[in-house]
Enzyme design. Structure first.
Site, PDB file in Angstrom:
ATOM      1  N   LYS A   1       0.864  -1.187   0.000  1.00  0.00           N
ATOM      2  CA  LYS A   1       0.000   0.000   0.000  1.00  0.00           C
ATOM      3  C   LYS A   1       0.895   1.229   0.000  1.00  0.00           C
ATOM      4  CE  LYS A   1      -3.827   1.976   2.761  1.00  0.00           C
ATOM      5  NZ  LYS A   1      -4.641   1.799   3.998  1.00  0.00           N
TER       6      LYS A   1
ATOM      7  N   SER B   1      -9.517   2.039   3.087  1.00  0.00           N
ATOM      8  CA  SER B   1      -8.608   2.671   2.164  1.00  0.00           C
ATOM      9  C   SER B   1      -7.631   1.718   1.478  1.00  0.00           C
ATOM     10  CB  SER B   1      -7.802   3.755   2.883  1.00  0.00           C
ATOM     11  OG  SER B   1      -6.996   3.196   3.889  1.00  0.00           O
TER      12      SER B   1
ATOM     13  N   SER C   1      -9.881  -0.116   7.344  1.00  0.00           N
ATOM     14  CA  SER C   1      -9.247   0.037   6.028  1.00  0.00           C
ATOM     15  C   SER C   1      -8.556  -1.205   5.495  1.00  0.00           C
ATOM     16  CB  SER C   1      -8.241   1.189   6.057  1.00  0.00           C
ATOM     17  OG  SER C   1      -8.910   2.412   5.884  1.00  0.00           O
TER      18      SER C   1
END
Lengths: 534, 106
Positions: free
Chosen positions: A99, A175, A199
């Site tokens: 990420k 996210s 997330s």
């Protein structure tokens, strides 16, 4: 089934037996990326045209940047080590998507923001360094909501937005949406994400993969671009529970670089993975089935049931675990669940505002190109140009609710409500209490993945996508989301287990028991639409 | 819509936050702040005893699980020029910024 569709433990097995090479695995993943990824996300205005947008909605767009050459060097060195009969790490040759909120030395680390579009990390996050030491091959950096602020990936400065591999006109969640989508589509085998309100778990649920939010402090946050420092957790997104256990085992543990990384020994998560659930007490709470959240049309808060298909998946899981010898405890009160989002709106904003003050256009990051008369004007212009609306919204709310004259009313109250939320879990897990739970079972999300554009812009409805995941974040307890079937529209459903602090081993046992009990189900062999399924 | 964040208060927050906003952006942001505050006001419905402690992070950090403070030790970064190269503007090893505004004390 191609190499890129295997789990990490299958890849490592094949590598150890000499049946494949790390480079062949890498080639397979790169071919999949070329097949499903679509054009690379950029910070240019979006969408360019309706036609291009329609085309984009057939692809995944998970990666902000690919480091194929770096990955190839790593894969080759693993193959050379194997040729020399050297011991291979537990993740040897396994492609990993990071990420883009983690620093990886020498690579762009953007946080999906114009603010850090050209930032190249001078060091690597401890968690990433440990995964690489275990043999994982970093492929590149995957998209996310800007600075992690969102539940759909649509707030990223890098567009087109990530599409859900099961239906790219729907969101992957957020996210860590790029992470979940990449793993679901075979564009990576593992991904490392972060969970502050859900997330990791919410996108894992939306994309049909396994997502673990470890206990706060289980994994070092060093090298993670900070959002809410008292809540942020680093964790794995994987295809199955065994990989989740492998990956946590490689990352977890104390770190001299992070004073909040707890000095709790890391157990061998593999050892008891299939020890079963006989005698475990698993709770169900009405407060996770029927909950107060905004009406999708009017925005008014009202009591609503979660999606009946999602609820049915939770109840089915409870039945299966009962069949495997667990004891199901119904009607466990978790009365403060409904305050998770209101409290989060305060706590997370204060911490976000504080953490975003470092972006000043002086030492790194965006600085305005316009000539500025003084330093303050330069700050305002640079931050105004480079932050998207979601960071701005969080900074402004954080400033307001922590201002000296309002702080007692908002921030102090929210931190006390957090105590009540933690208290719900402590009471449920208390070995001398009424319920004496080993774990709580609930839906991960109230619905399956929604369409791109359906919620974006309404910051309240978007935040409520996290209402079932945020309580574990407030409380710090670990939670594991696993796939639990598909809804009538063919979209994945996720369920989650929550347990006591540092009891991730129990979550893995539960998840693995559920996997074994559903191994023969038809949905287990369903494929995402981008891979020809659906 | 409740206007807890008035235009004046909003302008003050924008100043504190060191942000420069487009007009349309400002209207959106102020509207969202007021919407979020309506949700935040749900917290007032809770009967919260005065002596409820605050939780600054969920997991209690007992001495048993808290790493001991480490020794302060200087470890020079191997490539300071790489860090300086990230700066939008630098000169002779220093960061360059526009003039720092002064306030003369009376």
């Amino acid at each position: 089934m191609q190499l890129c569709d295997l789990t990490a433990h299958e890849i490592v097995e094949r590598l150890r037996r000499g049946e494949t090479s790390a480079e062949a695995v890498l080639d397979s993943v790169l071919a999949r990326i070329a097949q499903v990824e679509g054009r690379a996300p950029r910070t240019a205005p979006y969408p360019p045209s309706a036609e291009e947008q329609a085309e984009d909605r057939r692809h995944v767009h998970a990666y902000i940047s690919l480091q194929a050459e770096r990955a190839r060097e790593r894969a080759r060195s693993i193959d050379q080590a194997r040729a020399r009969d050297e011991a291979l790490g537990p993740l040897a040759g396994v492609p990993l998507a990071v990420k883009d909120i983690f620093c990886v030395e020498g690579t762009p680390s953007t946080a999906a923001s114009r603010m850090l579009e050209h930032f190249v990390a001078p060091y690597s996050a401890t968690s990433v360094t440990r995964l690489e030491a275990a043999g994982a091959v970093v492929l590149g950096k995957v998209n996310l909501d800007e600075f992690t602020y969102g539940s759909s990936n649509e707030s990223s400065a890098f567009q087109p937005p990530v599409g859900n591999p099961w239906d790219p006109s729907r969101v992957p969640g957020g996210s860590s949406g790029g992470s979940a989508a990449a793993v679901a589509a075979g564009e990576a085998v593992l991904s490392i994400g972060t969970d502050t309100a859900g997330s990791i778990r919410q996108p894992a649920a939306f994309c049909g993969v396994v997502g673990l939010k470890p206990t706060y402090g289980r994994v070092s946050r060093y090298g993670l671009i900070a959002f809410a420092s008292s809540i942020d957790c680093v964790g794995p997104l994987t295809r199955d529970v065994t990989d989740s256990a492998l990956m946590l085992g490689a990352m977890a543990g104390a770190d001299p670089q992070d004073g909040t990384a707890a000095s709790v020994p890391v157990p061998d998560y593999q050892a008891e993975l299939e020890a079963g659930v006989r005698g475990m007490r698993i709770g169900l709470s009405p407060d996770y089935f029927r909950i107060q959240y905004p009406d999708a049309k009017t925005g008014e808060l009202r009591e609503q049931e979660i999606d009946p298909q999602v609820k049915a998946a939770v109840l089915d899981a409870a039945q299966r675990l009962a069949g495997a010898g667990a004891e199901i405890v119904e009607n466990v009160p978790m009365p403060n669940t409904r305050y998770g989002i209101p409290a989060y709106f305060v706590v997370a904003r204060v911490e976000a505002a504080s953490n975003l003050h470092r972006y000043d256009g002086v030492k790194y990051g965006h600085r305005t190109a316009r000539p500025m008369a003084d330093l303050r004007a330069m700050y305002r212009a640079s931050r105004g140009e480079a932050f998207g609306v979601q960071p701005k919204l969080r900074i402004l709310m954080g400033m307001y609710v922590s201002a000296a004259q309002y702080e007692k009313h908002y921030y102090q109250r929210a931190l006390r409500v957090r105590t009540l939320i933690r208290g719900d879990f402590e009471a449920a897990f208390d070995p001398a209490g009424l319920h004496r739970l080993d774990a709580l079972l609930a839906a991960t999300t109230p619905t399956t993945a929604f369409e791109l554009g359906a919620l974006y812009g309404d910051s309240v409805l978007m935040q409520y996508a996290d209402l079932l995941t945020v309580p574990a974040d407030h409380a710090g307890v670990p939670a594991l989301s696993i796939p639990a079937g598909l809804d009538r529209g063919g979209m994945p459903i996720g369920i989650q287990f929550m347990a006591r602090d540092f009891d991730e081993a129990r979550l893995f046992r539960l998840g693995r028991a559920y996997e074994m009990s559903t191994a023969a189900e038809a949905w287990r062999s369903a494929r995402p639409k981008v891979l020809g399924g659906g | 819509m409740n206007e807890e964040i008035t235009a004046e208060l909003f302008a003050h927050l924008v100043e504190l936050a060191a942000l420069e906003l487009q007009e349309s952006e400002a209207a959106y942001l102020r509207g969202q702040l007021n919407k979020q505050l309506e949700i935040i006001h749900e917290l007032e419905a809770i009967d919260l005893p005065e002596d409820t402690p605050i939780t600054s992070h969920g997991v209690p950090y007992s001495p048993a699980i808290s790493p001991p403070p480490r020794e302060d030790a200087a470890r020079p970064y191997p490539g300071p020029e790489r860090i300086l190269a990230q700066a939008p503007q630098s000169e002779d090893g220093y960061y360059r910024v526009p003039d720092i505004p002064h306030t003369d004390l009376a």
